[in-house]
Design a protein around this motif. Structure first.
Motif, short mmCIF file in Angstrom:
data_model
loop_
_atom_site.label_atom_id
_atom_site.label_comp_id
_atom_site.label_asym_id
_atom_site.label_seq_id
_atom_site.Cartn_x
_atom_site.Cartn_y
_atom_site.Cartn_z
N PHE A 37 0.82 -1.21 0.00
CA PHE A 37 0.00 0.00 0.00
C PHE A 37 0.85 1.27 0.00
O PHE A 37 0.39 2.33 -0.43
CB PHE A 37 -0.95 0.00 1.20
N HIS A 38 2.10 1.16 0.47
CA HIS A 38 3.01 2.30 0.38
C HIS A 38 3.28 2.67 -1.07
O HIS A 38 3.42 3.85 -1.41
CB HIS A 38 4.32 1.97 1.10
N LEU A 39 3.36 1.66 -1.93
CA LEU A 39 3.63 1.88 -3.35
C LEU A 39 2.37 1.97 -4.20
O LEU A 39 2.37 2.63 -5.24
CB LEU A 39 4.51 0.75 -3.89
N PHE A 41 -0.87 3.33 -4.01
CA PHE A 41 -1.61 4.56 -4.34
C PHE A 41 -0.76 5.53 -5.14
O PHE A 41 -1.27 6.20 -6.05
CB PHE A 41 -2.13 5.21 -3.06
N ARG A 42 0.54 5.63 -4.82
CA ARG A 42 1.37 6.59 -5.56
C ARG A 42 1.60 6.13 -7.00
O ARG A 42 1.61 6.95 -7.92
CB ARG A 42 2.70 6.83 -4.84
N VAL A 43 1.76 4.82 -7.20
CA VAL A 43 1.92 4.30 -8.56
C VAL A 43 0.63 4.49 -9.36
O VAL A 43 0.66 4.89 -10.52
CB VAL A 43 2.32 2.82 -8.52
N LEU A 44 -0.51 4.22 -8.72
CA LEU A 44 -1.79 4.39 -9.41
C LEU A 44 -2.04 5.86 -9.76
O LEU A 44 -2.58 6.17 -10.83
CB LEU A 44 -2.93 3.88 -8.52
N ALA A 45 -1.64 6.78 -8.88
CA ALA A 45 -1.81 8.21 -9.16
C ALA A 45 -0.97 8.63 -10.36
O ALA A 45 -1.43 9.38 -11.24
CB ALA A 45 -1.43 9.03 -7.92
N ILE A 46 0.27 8.15 -10.42
CA ILE A 46 1.15 8.48 -11.55
C ILE A 46 0.60 7.88 -12.84
O ILE A 46 0.58 8.55 -13.89
CB ILE A 46 2.57 7.97 -11.26
N LEU A 47 0.14 6.62 -12.79
CA LEU A 47 -0.42 5.99 -13.99
C LEU A 47 -1.69 6.68 -14.44
O LEU A 47 -1.93 6.85 -15.65
CB LEU A 47 -0.69 4.51 -13.71
N ALA A 48 -2.53 7.08 -13.48
CA ALA A 48 -3.78 7.77 -13.83
C ALA A 48 -3.49 9.10 -14.52
O ALA A 48 -4.19 9.48 -15.47
CB ALA A 48 -4.62 8.00 -12.57
N TYR A 49 -2.46 9.80 -14.06
CA TYR A 49 -2.09 11.07 -14.71
C TYR A 49 -1.46 10.82 -16.07
O TYR A 49 -1.77 11.51 -17.05
CB TYR A 49 -1.12 11.83 -13.81
N VAL A 77 0.92 6.88 3.96
CA VAL A 77 2.33 7.07 4.29
C VAL A 77 2.50 7.78 5.63
O VAL A 77 3.34 7.41 6.44
CB VAL A 77 3.05 7.84 3.16
N LYS A 78 1.69 8.79 5.85
CA LYS A 78 1.83 9.59 7.07
C LYS A 78 1.40 8.82 8.32
O LYS A 78 2.04 8.95 9.38
CB LYS A 78 1.00 10.86 6.96
N ASN A 79 0.37 8.02 8.23
CA ASN A 79 -0.21 7.41 9.43
C ASN A 79 0.10 5.93 9.61
O ASN A 79 -0.07 5.41 10.72
CB ASN A 79 -1.73 7.59 9.40
N VAL A 80 0.54 5.25 8.55
CA VAL A 80 0.72 3.80 8.65
C VAL A 80 2.13 3.37 8.29
O VAL A 80 2.88 2.86 9.12
CB VAL A 80 -0.31 3.05 7.78
N THR A 81 2.51 3.56 7.00
CA THR A 81 3.75 2.96 6.53
C THR A 81 4.99 3.60 7.13
O THR A 81 6.01 2.92 7.33
CB THR A 81 3.83 3.01 5.00
N GLY A 82 4.95 4.88 7.43
CA GLY A 82 6.11 5.51 8.06
C GLY A 82 6.40 4.92 9.42
O GLY A 82 7.56 4.70 9.79
N ARG A 83 5.36 4.63 10.16
CA ARG A 83 5.54 4.04 11.51
C ARG A 83 6.01 2.60 11.42
O ARG A 83 6.87 2.17 12.19
CB ARG A 83 4.21 4.13 12.27
N LEU A 84 5.45 1.83 10.47
CA LEU A 84 5.78 0.41 10.38
C LEU A 84 7.13 0.15 9.71
O LEU A 84 7.90 -0.71 10.14
CB LEU A 84 4.69 -0.34 9.62
N SER A 117 13.16 -0.13 4.53
CA SER A 117 13.64 1.24 4.70
C SER A 117 14.06 1.84 3.37
O SER A 117 13.73 3.00 3.06
CB SER A 117 14.82 1.27 5.69
N GLN A 118 14.78 1.08 2.56
CA GLN A 118 15.21 1.58 1.26
C GLN A 118 14.03 1.83 0.34
O GLN A 118 13.99 2.84 -0.38
CB GLN A 118 16.18 0.58 0.63
N ILE A 119 13.06 0.92 0.34
CA ILE A 119 11.85 1.12 -0.47
C ILE A 119 11.13 2.38 -0.04
O ILE A 119 10.67 3.18 -0.87
CB ILE A 119 10.93 -0.11 -0.36
N PHE A 120 11.01 2.58 1.27
CA PHE A 120 10.29 3.74 1.79
C PHE A 120 10.93 5.04 1.32
O PHE A 120 10.26 5.91 0.75
CB PHE A 120 10.28 3.68 3.32
#
Length: 206
Positions: A37-39, A41-49, A77-84, A117-120
């Protein structure tokens, strides 16, 4: 245990900028769902644009879809993946007297692995670069309608990256030098890891 850096108050504590070094040296994904899920929504947003002309000619529809995906990415990213993934968290707190404080937390022992960490971090930087490229393309074609969309993409992604870098470096470190150091360090670390793996593979065959 988390260390806090509070902007706007006297309670500050600087955190050393060691991206990925606080993790155990393991290459497995401990949180595959969070990474997805970290990747996602951002990938879908870029593809949609990028592929928007294939699906719809309505600017409003495309704008709503892209901004919705960007908003989901920002929240995730702000509430879930950054913490995990990297053990970081930031938010704004308003006290009873109306004073606004930005709080940046850094968990010394993060639950994520090195690869997480590197992916993030790399996904954060690469995404901003792509949106900047889209913005420059809109400016060159003087397509004012798409400048707003790319501006939203840059703003949301840059806000998260800024917040998480502040979590890592604390309140008293130069932001531009820290960001440059981070990007260079991640690239060199990835190159060193790849070279080490290649040498290990070669020695195995010999």
């Amino acid at each position: 245990m988390a260390t806090r850096t509070m902007i706007g108050s006297d309670e500050t504590e600087d955190v050393t900028l060691n991206f990925g070094e606080e993790h155990e040296p393991k290459k497995t994904l401990r949180h595959p769902v969070a990474v997805f899920f970290h990747l996602c929504f951002r990938v879908l947003a870029i593809l949609a644009y990028w592929l928007c002309g294939w699906f719809s000619n309505s600017y409003i529809v495309i704008f709503v879809i892209v901004v919705f995906l960007l908003s989901m990415d920002f929240w995730t990213v702000k509430n879930v993946t950054g913490r995990l993934l990297v053990g970081l968290r930031w938010w704004n707190q308003v006290d009873e007297d109306g004073t606004s404080k930005w709080i940046f937390e850094n968990r010394k022992v993060a639950s994520g692995s090195v690869i997480e960490s590197q992916i993030f971090w790399l996904s954060q930087v690469v995404t901003i670069i792509l949106w900047v490229v889209f913005l420059l393309g809109s400016l060159l074609m003087w397509n004012l309608t798409w400048i707003m969309v790319t501006g939203v993409g840059i703003t949301m992604n840059a806000s998260n990256l800024y917040g998480y870098i502040r979590c890592k470096i604390g309140a008293g470190t130069n932001m531009s030098s820290a960001a440059s150091s981070f990007l260079g360090k991640q690239v060199l670390q990835s190159m060193f890891t790849s070279q080490t793996q290649n040498e290990a593979t070669s020695s195995t065959y010999h």
